[in-house]
Design an enzyme around this catalytic site. Structure first.
Site, PDB file in Angstrom:
ATOM      1  N   TYR A   1      -1.022   0.143   9.964  1.00 56.21           N
ATOM      2  CA  TYR A   1      -1.292  -0.542   8.697  1.00 56.21           C
ATOM      3  C   TYR A   1      -0.114  -0.384   7.745  1.00 56.21           C
ATOM      4  O   TYR A   1       0.382  -1.355   7.173  1.00 56.21           O
ATOM      5  CB  TYR A   1      -2.565   0.039   8.090  1.00 56.21           C
ATOM      6  CG  TYR A   1      -2.943  -0.518   6.737  1.00 56.21           C
ATOM      7  CD1 TYR A   1      -3.603  -1.737   6.629  1.00 56.21           C
ATOM      8  CD2 TYR A   1      -2.685   0.199   5.567  1.00 56.21           C
ATOM      9  CE1 TYR A   1      -3.974  -2.245   5.387  1.00 56.21           C
ATOM     10  CE2 TYR A   1      -3.053  -0.299   4.332  1.00 56.21           C
ATOM     11  CZ  TYR A   1      -3.699  -1.524   4.243  1.00 56.21           C
ATOM     12  OH  TYR A   1      -4.057  -2.011   3.012  1.00 56.21           O
TER      13      TYR A   1
ATOM     14  N   SER B   1       0.825  -1.206   0.000  1.00 56.92           N
ATOM     15  CA  SER B   1       0.000   0.000   0.000  1.00 56.92           C
ATOM     16  C   SER B   1       0.856   1.252   0.000  1.00 56.92           C
ATOM     17  O   SER B   1       1.984   1.263   0.523  1.00 56.92           O
ATOM     18  CB  SER B   1      -0.899   0.000   1.245  1.00 56.92           C
ATOM     19  OG  SER B   1      -1.506   1.257   1.444  1.00 56.92           O
TER      20      SER B   1
END
Length: 308
Positions: free
Chosen positions: A141, A117
């Protein structure tokens, strides 16, 4: 060939699974997700495992098989991972590391495509961004994604896996109801205008983000599974302002529908999701990775049946 897709019932996983079932004649495909297989995912070549990677019994079931190609998409989204840090670590980091170790032990050097990501970059300074940009994640994350990138690279260095990590930008259009993501406005704007609905956009017309349709994201995942290149890559995406997306919507639907959009900017959202710099992805483009080409093509691909 045996293929594994984790997160196979998710937004991207579901579309990838459909493509694999059509495009890979003779391949045996295993889908894994917390929920049951989606209705369109069927056929003699498909096996399904309902469960999470953080479940030891699920990992043992995977360990009984040997896979040639793995698409690892399963994760806890960033917002939820911040609210539930133990869950985020267990799934996004610990279970991912366990999966890589399990795959490495079979000795057949499977091709592993890992969905990383842009969250690994953290705050964006305004300078162009590439896969060589220093990773400074600001949320768990992003930190966990970066840790798994490093672990995948290490297994690859040892000759145990053939690993490639793709840093995914904002993928559209997520199915309605769109929630749980700070970037939800990107998908909701497309849905609202295409349906002729009024919409209060939480960022200004000048807000700029990286846009990539689910269709082209899947094309890129398939490409990553086919090539021999290893390492971490930044997926290409269109850098578009909301105004440019609105122009694309007007081109497709006429000026009347976009005129129903009003703007009520939320600085906390725009600061994170509306100030994206240029992408430097010449190397990735040379390898056959792609973006949608134009705002209108991105919108058409994003709202294409089968990807929403």
């Amino acid at each position: 060939m045996r293929i594994l897709v984790t997160g196979a019932a998710g937004f991207i996983g579901r579309a990838l699974l459909q493509r694999l079932l059509v495009d890979t004649d003779g391949a045996d495909i295993t889908g894994l997700d917390l929920v049951a297989a989606p209705p369109e995912a069927s056929g003699a070549r498909l096996s399904w495992i309902s469960g999470g990677l953080d479940d030891r019994a699920v990992l043992e079931q995977l360990g009984a098989a040997s896979f040639d190609r793995v698409f690892h998409l399963a994760s806890v989204p960033g917002g939820r991972a911040e609210v539930e840090p133990a869950l985020g670590r267990r799934v996004n980091l610990d279970a991912s590391l366990d999966l890589l170790q399990l795959l490495a032990q079979h000795g057949n050097r499977p091709r592993v495509v890992y969905a990383s990501s842009i969250a690994v970059y953290g705050a964006l300074s305004g300078a162009p961004v590439s896969a060589q940009t220093e990773a400074r994640p600001l949320i768990s994350y992003g930190a966990h994604k970066r840790m798994v990138e490093i672990a995948l690279a290490d297994h690859t260095r040892r000759g145990e896996l053939s690993g490639i990590a793709l840093r995914l930008p904002g993928i559209v259009a997520r199915p309605r109801p769109v929630s749980g993501f700070g970037s939800a406005f990107m998908s909701e704007l497309l849905h609202a205008v295409s349906a002729g609905e009024s919409y209060a956009c939480p960022v200004s017309p000048d807000a700029t983000a990286w846009w990539l349709s689910a269709k082209v994201a899947v094309d890129n995942l398939i490409r990553a599974g086919e090539i021999d290149v290893c390492g971490t890559l930044q997926l290409p995406a269109l850098r578009l302002s909301i105004a440019e997306v609105m122009a694309g919507l007007a081109l497709l639907y006429g000026a009347e529908r976009p005129a129903r959009v009003t703007f009520d900017p939320d600085d906390s959202i725009e600061k994170v999701f509306g100030r994206f710099p240029m992408l430097e992805v010449d190397a990735e483009l040379a390898l056959g990775f792609a973006h949608d080409g134009s705002a209108a093509e991105m919108i058409t691909n994003a709202l294409r049946a089968g990807y929403i």
